[in-house]
Design an enzyme around this catalytic site. Structure first.
Site, mmCIF file in Angstrom:
data_model
loop_
_atom_site.group_PDB
_atom_site.id
_atom_site.type_symbol
_atom_site.label_atom_id
_atom_site.label_comp_id
_atom_site.label_asym_id
_atom_site.label_seq_id
_atom_site.Cartn_x
_atom_site.Cartn_y
_atom_site.Cartn_z
ATOM 1 N N LYS A 191 1.043 3.998 -3.103
ATOM 2 C CA LYS A 191 0.633 5.391 -2.906
ATOM 3 C C LYS A 191 1.814 6.347 -3.160
ATOM 4 O O LYS A 191 1.630 7.418 -3.735
ATOM 5 C CB LYS A 191 0.052 5.571 -1.491
ATOM 6 C CG LYS A 191 -1.259 4.814 -1.294
ATOM 7 C CD LYS A 191 -2.329 5.271 -2.294
ATOM 8 C CE LYS A 191 -3.665 4.588 -2.109
ATOM 9 N NZ LYS A 191 -4.707 5.024 -3.049
ATOM 10 N N TYR B 171 0.840 -1.208 0.000
ATOM 11 C CA TYR B 171 0.000 0.000 0.000
ATOM 12 C C TYR B 171 0.874 1.256 0.000
ATOM 13 O O TYR B 171 0.677 2.153 -0.824
ATOM 14 C CB TYR B 171 -0.924 -0.018 1.223
ATOM 15 C CG TYR B 171 -1.940 1.104 1.215
ATOM 16 C CD1 TYR B 171 -2.991 1.098 0.307
ATOM 17 C CD2 TYR B 171 -1.836 2.176 2.101
ATOM 18 C CE1 TYR B 171 -3.928 2.118 0.288
ATOM 19 C CE2 TYR B 171 -2.770 3.202 2.091
ATOM 20 C CZ TYR B 171 -3.813 3.167 1.180
ATOM 21 O OH TYR B 171 -4.721 4.195 1.154
HETATM 22 N N1 LIG Z 1 -10.082 4.845 4.123
HETATM 23 C C1 LIG Z 1 -8.947 5.439 4.454
HETATM 24 O O1 LIG Z 1 -8.606 5.511 5.636
HETATM 25 C C2 LIG Z 1 -8.054 6.036 3.395
HETATM 26 C C3 LIG Z 1 -6.966 6.814 3.787
HETATM 27 C C4 LIG Z 1 -6.134 7.383 2.819
HETATM 28 C C5 LIG Z 1 -6.399 7.158 1.480
HETATM 29 N N2 LIG Z 1 -7.458 6.383 1.120
HETATM 30 C C6 LIG Z 1 -7.685 6.143 -0.294
HETATM 31 O O2 LIG Z 1 -8.945 6.665 -0.654
HETATM 32 C C7 LIG Z 1 -9.519 5.877 -1.690
HETATM 33 C C8 LIG Z 1 -10.915 5.438 -1.292
HETATM 34 O O3 LIG Z 1 -10.834 4.772 -0.061
HETATM 35 P P1 LIG Z 1 -12.180 4.360 0.735
HETATM 36 O O4 LIG Z 1 -11.813 4.214 2.148
HETATM 37 O O5 LIG Z 1 -13.299 5.235 0.363
HETATM 38 O O6 LIG Z 1 -12.404 2.895 0.131
HETATM 39 P P2 LIG Z 1 -13.713 1.982 0.124
HETATM 40 O O7 LIG Z 1 -13.234 0.587 0.261
HETATM 41 O O8 LIG Z 1 -14.720 2.483 1.066
HETATM 42 O O9 LIG Z 1 -14.265 2.220 -1.357
HETATM 43 C C9 LIG Z 1 -13.499 1.856 -2.461
HETATM 44 C C10 LIG Z 1 -14.414 1.621 -3.639
HETATM 45 O O10 LIG Z 1 -13.572 1.254 -4.754
HETATM 46 C C11 LIG Z 1 -14.176 0.160 -5.429
HETATM 47 N N3 LIG Z 1 -13.177 -0.603 -6.141
HETATM 48 C C12 LIG Z 1 -12.248 -1.435 -5.603
HETATM 49 N N4 LIG Z 1 -11.511 -1.997 -6.581
HETATM 50 C C13 LIG Z 1 -11.984 -1.516 -7.749
HETATM 51 C C14 LIG Z 1 -11.643 -1.731 -9.107
HETATM 52 N N5 LIG Z 1 -10.684 -2.597 -9.444
HETATM 53 N N6 LIG Z 1 -12.323 -1.048 -10.066
HETATM 54 C C15 LIG Z 1 -13.318 -0.201 -9.728
HETATM 55 N N7 LIG Z 1 -13.699 0.024 -8.467
HETATM 56 C C16 LIG Z 1 -13.040 -0.620 -7.482
HETATM 57 C C17 LIG Z 1 -14.852 -0.644 -4.318
HETATM 58 O O11 LIG Z 1 -15.871 -1.495 -4.833
HETATM 59 C C18 LIG Z 1 -15.392 0.457 -3.419
HETATM 60 O O12 LIG Z 1 -16.695 0.842 -3.779
HETATM 61 C C19 LIG Z 1 -8.557 4.717 -1.923
HETATM 62 O O13 LIG Z 1 -7.709 5.002 -3.008
HETATM 63 C C20 LIG Z 1 -7.757 4.672 -0.639
HETATM 64 O O14 LIG Z 1 -6.475 4.118 -0.821
HETATM 65 C C21 LIG Z 1 -8.303 5.833 2.046
#
Ligand SMILES: NC(=O)c1ccc[n+]([C@@H]2O[C@H](COP(=O)([O-])OP(=O)(O)OC[C@H]3O[C@@H](n4cnc5c(N)ncnc54)[C@H](O)[C@@H]3O)[C@@H](O)[C@H]2O)c1
Length: 319
Positions: A204, A200
């Site tokens: 990133k 991860y």
């Molecule tokens: N949640 C956190 O704490 C956090 C922190 C920093 C960064 N992020 C980043 O923010 C973004 C969203 O995170 P989140 O927490 O909302 O995630 P989440 O798991 O709630 O939602 C992610 C969505 O992406 C979809 N998805 C997964 N693989 C896919 C693919 N191959 N093609 C199309 N859609 C796909 C999933 O079905 C889901 O609906 C991510 O890139 C994550 O790395 C999240």
């Protein structure tokens, strides 16, 4: 005392001296720059009313919150996800609050051909895409210590490679129209190392570097109205597994969790103001600058000092 030991001492002293000298200078320069930008730079947000936005992973969490935020600003939204139930639910929420067009599309962002097909469908349904939000991401391996190679590869495909495929598919239209926004959701984990989630962290960090290089390319090509922005949030109140984990290992004591809605609002506002990188919380930008002034061995030690026991707990819970 051996020459090697006295060299290490000298290096440590030099690092301390530069930290002591540079920290106030850096803080003062950053504050002056902010003031200068506030006074003299045109940072009023641009209008995106009637633009078409593709938001990947918009069926849940941060992606859904960004899709809703863009819809509030008048954008038509292509809600892209592999989970159609989530995507349809986002479309319903958009229609309940904004008078824009929105449609759910099933596409796997790690599959280039599916993205080519997605682009033609979105263009014929909604129009040419001028806002691309690369949000879809995977955050955790099932086995944190010893993940399967296929899981590692999948995270690389979705979190890193997919940003190349979406760029190849959607950027040419923006270049022809000479305007657009490309936002990639990276993470603070790309700047502050995350042990036992090395894939991860690496994906990133790679995405942040990708966007930095792309921004330079577009500047060299005089594409001044295509804005590339990287968002690097801390833990969010979004993905349930991540929220549960962050409570279990008390990571919120270090970085309080941010709601998906407030992160989305900040990201969309920053994107419209042409900000290049957004770190959430904002203070982490300064923290990162200061930490990178230290020798790498100190950076490693301070990470272990601040987070070591939490990550030991993390692997105990995840395995
Ligand atoms: N949640 C956190 O704490 C956090 C922190 C920093 C960064 N992020 C980043 O923010 C973004 C969203 O995170 P989140 O927490 O909302 O995630 P989440 O798991 O709630 O939602 C992610 C969505 O992406 C979809 N998805 C997964 N693989 C896919 C693919 N191959 N093609 C199309 N859609 C796909 C999933 O079905 C889901 O609906 C991510 O890139 C994550 O790395 C999240």
């Amino acid at each position: 005392m051996s020459i090697a030991k006295s060299q290490v001492k000298l290096q440590a002293l030099a690092a301390l001296a530069s930290l002591a000298l540079l920290t106030p200078l850096l803080v003062a320069a950053a504050l002056l720059w902010k003031l200068f930008c506030k006074l003299f730079c045109c940072s009023s947000p641009r209008s995106i009313v009637g633009d078409v936005a593709v938001v990947t992973g918009a069926g849940h969490g941060l992606g859904r919150a960004i899709a809703l935020e863009l819809a509030d600003k008048g954008c038509h939204i292509a809600v892209v996800d592999i989970n159609m139930t989530g995507a349809e639910s986002t479309v319903k929420q958009i229609h309940e609050r904004a008078k824009v067009r929105a449609k759910a599309y099933k596409a796997d962002v790690s599959n280039y051909l599916e993205l080519v097909e997605l682009n033609s469908q979105v263009v014929s349904d909604l129009g040419p895409v001028t806002v691309l939000i690369n949000n879809a991401g995977i955050m955790l391996h099932r086995n944190a210590v010893d993940p399967e190679p296929a899981e590692v590869q999948q995270m690389i495909n979705v979190n890193l490679a997919a940003h190349f495929w979406t760029k190849m598919v959607f950027l040419p239209t923006m270049k022809t129209l000479r305007r657009g926004y490309l936002v990639s959701i990276s993470s603070l984990a790309g700047l502050f190392p995350m042990p036992y989630n090395t894939t991860y962290s690496a994906t990133k960090a790679g995405t942040t570097a990708h966007m930095r290089a792309l921004r330079i390319e577009l500047t060299l090509e005089k594409q001044r109205d295509i804005h590339v922005c990287t968002a690097m949030p801390t833990f969010l109140e979004a993905n349930e597994d991540v929220v549960q984990l962050s409570h279990q290992i008390k990571i919120a004591d270090l970085f309080p969790l941010i709601s998906a809605q407030s992160a989305a609002r900040r990201i969309v506002d920053g994107m419209l103001k042409g900000e290049r990188e957004i770190m959430l919380p904002e203070l982490s930008a300064l923290l990162h600058r200061l930490i990178t002034l230290m020798p790498v061995s100190w950076q490693d030690r301070s990470t272990i000092l601040c987070t070591g026991s939490r990550f030991k707990q993390y692997i105990a819970l995840r395995n």
